[in-house]
Design a protein around this motif. Structure first.
Motif, mmCIF file in Angstrom:
data_model
loop_
_atom_site.group_PDB
_atom_site.id
_atom_site.type_symbol
_atom_site.label_atom_id
_atom_site.label_comp_id
_atom_site.label_asym_id
_atom_site.label_seq_id
_atom_site.Cartn_x
_atom_site.Cartn_y
_atom_site.Cartn_z
ATOM 1 N N PHE A 150 153.390 3.265 18.802
ATOM 2 C CA PHE A 150 153.646 1.991 18.144
ATOM 3 C C PHE A 150 154.380 2.175 16.814
ATOM 4 C CE2 PHE A 150 150.158 0.281 20.890
ATOM 5 C CZ PHE A 150 150.953 -0.644 21.551
ATOM 6 N N ILE A 151 154.026 3.214 16.086
ATOM 7 C CA ILE A 151 154.712 3.484 14.821
ATOM 8 C C ILE A 151 156.187 3.790 15.062
ATOM 9 C CG2 ILE A 151 154.886 5.136 12.903
ATOM 10 C CD1 ILE A 151 151.774 5.273 13.036
ATOM 11 N N VAL A 152 156.466 4.609 16.064
ATOM 12 C CA VAL A 152 157.855 4.952 16.381
ATOM 13 C C VAL A 152 158.619 3.704 16.835
ATOM 14 C CG1 VAL A 152 159.326 6.251 17.976
ATOM 15 C CG2 VAL A 152 157.407 7.374 16.851
ATOM 16 N N SER A 210 159.543 11.785 23.410
ATOM 17 C CA SER A 210 158.554 12.872 23.367
ATOM 18 C C SER A 210 157.133 12.336 23.423
ATOM 19 C CB SER A 210 158.723 13.701 22.090
ATOM 20 O OG SER A 210 159.983 14.306 22.077
ATOM 21 N N ILE A 211 156.879 11.278 22.671
ATOM 22 C CA ILE A 211 155.536 10.701 22.656
ATOM 23 C C ILE A 211 155.199 10.100 24.012
ATOM 24 C CG2 ILE A 211 154.137 8.845 21.677
ATOM 25 C CD1 ILE A 211 155.508 9.463 18.991
ATOM 26 N N VAL A 212 156.134 9.397 24.606
ATOM 27 C CA VAL A 212 155.898 8.808 25.929
ATOM 28 C C VAL A 212 155.601 9.907 26.948
ATOM 29 C CG1 VAL A 212 156.959 7.529 27.828
ATOM 30 C CG2 VAL A 212 157.184 6.696 25.489
ATOM 31 N N LEU A 235 161.817 2.139 14.997
ATOM 32 C CA LEU A 235 163.030 1.948 15.794
ATOM 33 C C LEU A 235 163.560 0.521 15.639
ATOM 34 C CD1 LEU A 235 164.963 3.184 17.909
ATOM 35 C CD2 LEU A 235 163.416 2.308 19.649
ATOM 36 N N PHE A 236 162.688 -0.469 15.798
ATOM 37 C CA PHE A 236 163.120 -1.859 15.671
ATOM 38 C C PHE A 236 163.532 -2.203 14.236
ATOM 39 C CE2 PHE A 236 160.732 -2.664 19.702
ATOM 40 C CZ PHE A 236 161.849 -3.031 20.437
ATOM 41 N N LYS A 250 144.446 10.316 23.122
ATOM 42 C CA LYS A 250 145.167 9.161 23.661
ATOM 43 C C LYS A 250 145.328 8.066 22.616
ATOM 44 C CE LYS A 250 144.425 9.651 28.568
ATOM 45 N NZ LYS A 250 143.980 9.027 29.792
ATOM 46 N N VAL A 251 144.294 7.811 21.822
ATOM 47 C CA VAL A 251 144.380 6.783 20.786
ATOM 48 C C VAL A 251 145.437 7.156 19.751
ATOM 49 C CG1 VAL A 251 143.124 5.732 18.851
ATOM 50 C CG2 VAL A 251 142.036 5.908 21.089
ATOM 51 N N VAL A 252 145.428 8.411 19.308
ATOM 52 C CA VAL A 252 146.414 8.859 18.321
ATOM 53 C C VAL A 252 147.821 8.777 18.918
ATOM 54 C CG1 VAL A 252 147.237 10.875 17.023
ATOM 55 C CG2 VAL A 252 144.809 10.290 17.022
#
Length: 144
Positions: free
Chosen positions: A130-132, A10-12, A136-137, A122-124
């Motif tokens: 990156f948080i997601v 969704s974010i992508v 995930l990792f 865009k920054v948010v």
């Protein structure tokens, strides 16, 4: 895990949705010459003097420095009008042998326009991405 993938996708997708940048809304048609803005009129000019400049940049969406116009294309020529000081009015060649009067409306104040909201979005979005990815990792490592 399934929800993380859904959030990531969704974010992508949101980052690739084109954002509409606000267009400049012009009050009138104009040309800029020698740091002054000249409001276009419908008054025809027949007493042309020497050429004094030309449009160097055209846009009906953004402001620019230099001999800029929101109406006429790059290369449109400016002329002095016989008997009228160029600080009062100039002639703009709108066709071969046809000129319209443009009246000085004061100093042209160029302001580079930025869409702060778009940049912030865009920054948010990138931070959320990156948080997601981090979550995930981290969850993948715990499963191993």
């Amino acid at each position: 895990m399934r929800y993380l993938r859904l959030c990531l996708c969704s974010i992508v997708i949101l980052l690739f949705i084109p954002m509409n940048a606000g267009a400049t809304s012009w009050v009138y048609h104009f040309v800029v010459w020698d740091g002054q803005i000249y409001k276009m009129t419908e008054e025809k000019v027949t007493s042309i003097d020497n050429e004094i400049g030309a449009v160097t940049k055209y846009s009906d969406m953004e402001q620019y420095k230099g001999n800029f116009s929101n109406t006429y294309p790059k290369g449109t020529k400016y002329f002095a009008i016989k008997g009228i000081d160029t600080e009062i009015a100039i002639a703009v060649q709108v066709d071969k042998g046809q000129y319209l009067k443009a009246i000085n409306d004061g100093e042209y104040t160029y302001q580079r326009q930025t869409n702060i909201t778009l940049n912030l979005y865009k920054v948010v979005g990138i931070m959320a991405l990156f948080i997601v990815i981090y979550i995930l990792f981290t969850s993948l490592r715990k499963k191993r």
